[in-house]
Motif scaffolding. Structure first.
Motif, short mmCIF file in Angstrom:
data_model
loop_
_atom_site.label_atom_id
_atom_site.label_comp_id
_atom_site.label_asym_id
_atom_site.label_seq_id
_atom_site.Cartn_x
_atom_site.Cartn_y
_atom_site.Cartn_z
N MET A 130 -34.06 -7.28 25.99
CA MET A 130 -34.79 -8.53 26.16
C MET A 130 -33.80 -9.67 26.15
O MET A 130 -32.93 -9.71 25.27
CB MET A 130 -35.78 -8.69 25.01
CG MET A 130 -36.44 -10.04 24.97
SD MET A 130 -37.60 -10.20 23.61
CE MET A 130 -38.13 -11.88 23.92
N ASN A 186 -41.93 -5.16 23.47
CA ASN A 186 -42.77 -5.16 24.66
C ASN A 186 -42.07 -4.46 25.82
O ASN A 186 -42.73 -3.86 26.68
CB ASN A 186 -43.11 -6.60 25.06
CG ASN A 186 -43.96 -7.30 24.01
OD1 ASN A 186 -44.52 -6.66 23.13
ND2 ASN A 186 -44.06 -8.62 24.11
N GLU A 194 -47.02 -2.37 19.72
CA GLU A 194 -48.05 -3.43 19.79
C GLU A 194 -49.13 -3.13 20.84
O GLU A 194 -49.45 -4.03 21.64
CB GLU A 194 -47.39 -4.79 20.06
CG GLU A 194 -46.59 -5.29 18.91
CD GLU A 194 -46.10 -6.73 19.05
OE1 GLU A 194 -46.28 -7.35 20.12
OE2 GLU A 194 -45.51 -7.24 18.08
N TRP A 196 -39.95 -17.25 14.05
CA TRP A 196 -39.89 -17.38 15.52
C TRP A 196 -40.78 -18.56 15.91
O TRP A 196 -41.97 -18.56 15.58
CB TRP A 196 -40.38 -16.08 16.19
CG TRP A 196 -40.54 -16.14 17.69
CD1 TRP A 196 -40.14 -17.14 18.54
CD2 TRP A 196 -41.17 -15.16 18.52
NE1 TRP A 196 -40.48 -16.84 19.85
CE2 TRP A 196 -41.11 -15.63 19.86
CE3 TRP A 196 -41.79 -13.93 18.29
CZ2 TRP A 196 -41.64 -14.91 20.94
CZ3 TRP A 196 -42.32 -13.21 19.36
CH2 TRP A 196 -42.23 -13.69 20.67
N TRP A 231 -40.72 -9.25 30.08
CA TRP A 231 -39.94 -10.49 29.93
C TRP A 231 -39.55 -11.08 31.28
O TRP A 231 -38.65 -11.92 31.35
CB TRP A 231 -38.72 -10.23 29.04
CG TRP A 231 -39.16 -9.69 27.71
CD1 TRP A 231 -38.96 -8.42 27.24
CD2 TRP A 231 -39.94 -10.36 26.72
NE1 TRP A 231 -39.57 -8.26 26.01
CE2 TRP A 231 -40.18 -9.44 25.67
CE3 TRP A 231 -40.47 -11.65 26.61
CZ2 TRP A 231 -40.91 -9.78 24.53
CZ3 TRP A 231 -41.21 -11.97 25.48
CH2 TRP A 231 -41.42 -11.05 24.46
N GLN A 271 -34.69 -10.44 16.12
CA GLN A 271 -33.89 -9.32 16.60
C GLN A 271 -32.47 -9.51 16.10
O GLN A 271 -32.24 -10.41 15.31
CB GLN A 271 -33.97 -9.25 18.11
CG GLN A 271 -35.41 -9.06 18.60
CD GLN A 271 -35.53 -8.81 20.10
OE1 GLN A 271 -34.57 -8.71 20.83
NE2 GLN A 271 -36.78 -8.73 20.57
N ILE A 325 -34.07 -14.68 18.97
CA ILE A 325 -34.52 -14.96 17.59
C ILE A 325 -33.66 -14.19 16.58
O ILE A 325 -34.15 -13.35 15.84
CB ILE A 325 -36.04 -14.69 17.40
CG1 ILE A 325 -36.49 -13.35 17.99
CG2 ILE A 325 -36.87 -15.84 17.94
CD1 ILE A 325 -37.95 -12.97 17.63
#
Ligand code: AHR
Length: 503
Positions: A29, A72, A173, A296, A97, A350, A355
């Protein structure tokens, strides 16, 4: 001055400190992988293209386990794109993303990085667009010793020994409508259970994590875990929790009390999992893997338009952290530690650029964000057992989380060395707090052997590429101990760690 008091006893033990509490997360990401851990043209890149400055910082951070490859991202990922000769690997769209994945790094390269960083891998399989067969395939490639199609493919690709990954996340998720392949709890529970059974047939003693809610505000929070575990209870070991916190609209008081929500989240999921266990008449306990947590500023991301272009390693959610964020991160670690009887794995999300505690510039330097410091100190100091730590403290009213303690703390005791370490925050915005710590139950001879403090006159100060050492840890001066009673003064909006040792 505010007054608070805590009494510690060596036999009031919550649980041993789990080393996996100090986990992190590397997702494909933004710039976490590309120009984060991996940048072949960088002057400090090693023979495998990994940035040695980032590797050194990851070691200094004290990270123990790293979740990979998403997030994700994993819900649309084909693991086989990332193995074999690099020139044959496809470029793909990453829908999560809105970027291009070059697949230059895959599981074999990541395992090489993990060995250099001295971390365990927690591997997430795609249960968004894929299912049982692909989970079995990646497991065969990664963990089967030899003599099968995929294990021989791995060996031919240069990884002679299996990667030996023990902890596997069953998707990511999948309760979230944003997730590629989003599912109902019923659909996901059945799929997670079927995948878990199949993986266990391949390797009995894997540690398997079922997805819990993406956060405690999800519409199905609680009900999701309940349904999923009704299907998967006997075949999984963990349920996952994810939570991100931020300061909203200048409400620093609520933000500083974010750990109140983390406590609530953990307690709710422990109760939910245990209720399912009781219903199923099971003797087994499900543990919690808090495998995404951090500060975040998600509202900024939610407000940003979807990019028009499809780029490789775009700058995505590169939040710059301040002192208040670091105090909250230190407090979230306090919360995780105090739940060590059930939260036995956790991953800060991360590791690099996204973040993250570690930032890099392509071709340029790497530096530590403010949140690096409480994480690194806690990972280094928390050893032995977590002690029951009940602070008598004033409280204050928060808009988001009700009445919150001003002083929050947790202590660890290492019976091997005799060290007692206290991790503590003062959430008050105006006043210091004097904390009395009763250590008399540990016998005489303890003295203050070290103290570390995160605070600043400007709670919004942070580190940047141009000023990478603006914020760091300093000594918490003035801590004293007499006849087993220690006294420390905690500055306003601060996180501290104090180590008491026998000299
Ligand atoms: O860590 C960033 C993202 O947050 C992850 O990809 C996802 O799992 C979560 O929503």
């Amino acid at each position: 001055m505010l007054q608070a008091r805590v009494s510690l006893h060596p036999s009031s033990v919550v649980a041993p400190v789990s080393r996996r509490t100090f986990g992190s997360f590397v997702e494909h990401m933004g710039r976490c992988v590309y120009t984060g851990i991996y940048e072949p043209g960088h002057p400090l890149a090693d023979e495998d293209g990994f940035r040695t400055d980032v590797l050194a910082l990851a070691r200094e951070l004290g990270v123990t386990v790293v979740r990979y490859p998403g997030g994700n991202f994993v819900s649309g990922y084909r693991w086989e794109d990332g193995v074999g000769p690099r020139e044959d690997r496809p470029r793909r769209r990453d829908l999560a993303w809105h970027s291009i994945e070059t697949n230059e790094v895959g599981i074999d390269e990541f395992a090489t990085w993990a060995a250099k960083a001295d971390v365990e891998i927690m591997y997430a399989v795609n249960l968004g667009t894929r299912g049982v067969q692909e989970a079995l395939d990646v497991h065969e490639y990664v963990n089967h010793p030899e003599g099968t199609h995929l294990s021989e493919q791995r060996r031919a690709n240069g990884a002679e020994k299996p990667h030996g990954i023990k902890m596997w996340c069953l998707g990511n998720e999948l309760d979230g409508p944003w997730q590629t392949g989003h599912k109902t709890p019923e659909e996901y529970g059945l799929l997670a259970a079927a995948t878990a059974r199949a993986l266990r047939s391949a390797e009995q003693d894997l540690e398997l994590v079922a997805c819990g809610s993406s956060n405690s505000a999800m519409p199905l929070f609680g009900a999701w875990e309940s349904t999923v575990l009704e299907h998967a209870y006997e075949v999984v070991d963990y349920v996952s929790l994810h939570a991100y916190y931020q300061e909203f609209d200048g409400d620093l008081g609520s933000f500083l009390a974010s750990a109140v929500d983390m406590d609530y989240f953990v307690n709710s999921i422990v109760a939910t999992a245990d209720a399912v266990g009781a219903k199923l008449k099971s003797k087994k306990k499900i543990n919690l893997s808090f495998d995404e947590w951090n500060v975040w500023y998600q509202s900024r991301f939610n407000d940003a338009p979807v990019p028009e272009s499809w780029d490789v390693a775009p700058r995505v959610i590169e939040d710059q952290y301040n002192v208040a964020d670091a105090v909250v991160v230190g407090n979230l670690l306090i919360s995780l530690l105090r739940h060590s009887d059930r939260v036995t794995a956790a991953c800060q999300a991360q590791l690099v650029n996204v973040i993250a505690p570690i930032m890099t510039e392509p071709g340029g330097p790497a530096w530590r964000q403010t949140i690096f410091f409480p994480f690194a100190r806690t990972a280094a100091l928390a050893k032995g057992d977590v002690l029951q730590t009940r602070v008598q403290t004033p409280t204050y009213a928060t808009k988001r989380f009700g009445e919150a303690d001003v002083v929050d703390a947790v202590a660890t005791h290492d019976a091997a060395t005799g060290d007692v370490v206290l991790f503590v925050v003062n959430r008050d915005q105006g006043q210091p707090a004097e904390l009395t710590v009763d250590l008399s139950a540990f016998g005489g001879g303890l003295s203050v052997a070290g103290s570390w403090l995160m605070t600043d006159d400007d709670v919004y100060a942070g580190n940047t590429r141009d000023d990478p050492e603006r914020v760091g840890l300093r000594e918490l001066t003035g801590a004293t101990i007499t006849d087993g009673i220690a006294t420390v003064t905690l500055p306003r909006v601060s996180w501290s760690a104090i180590r008491f040792s026998r000299s």
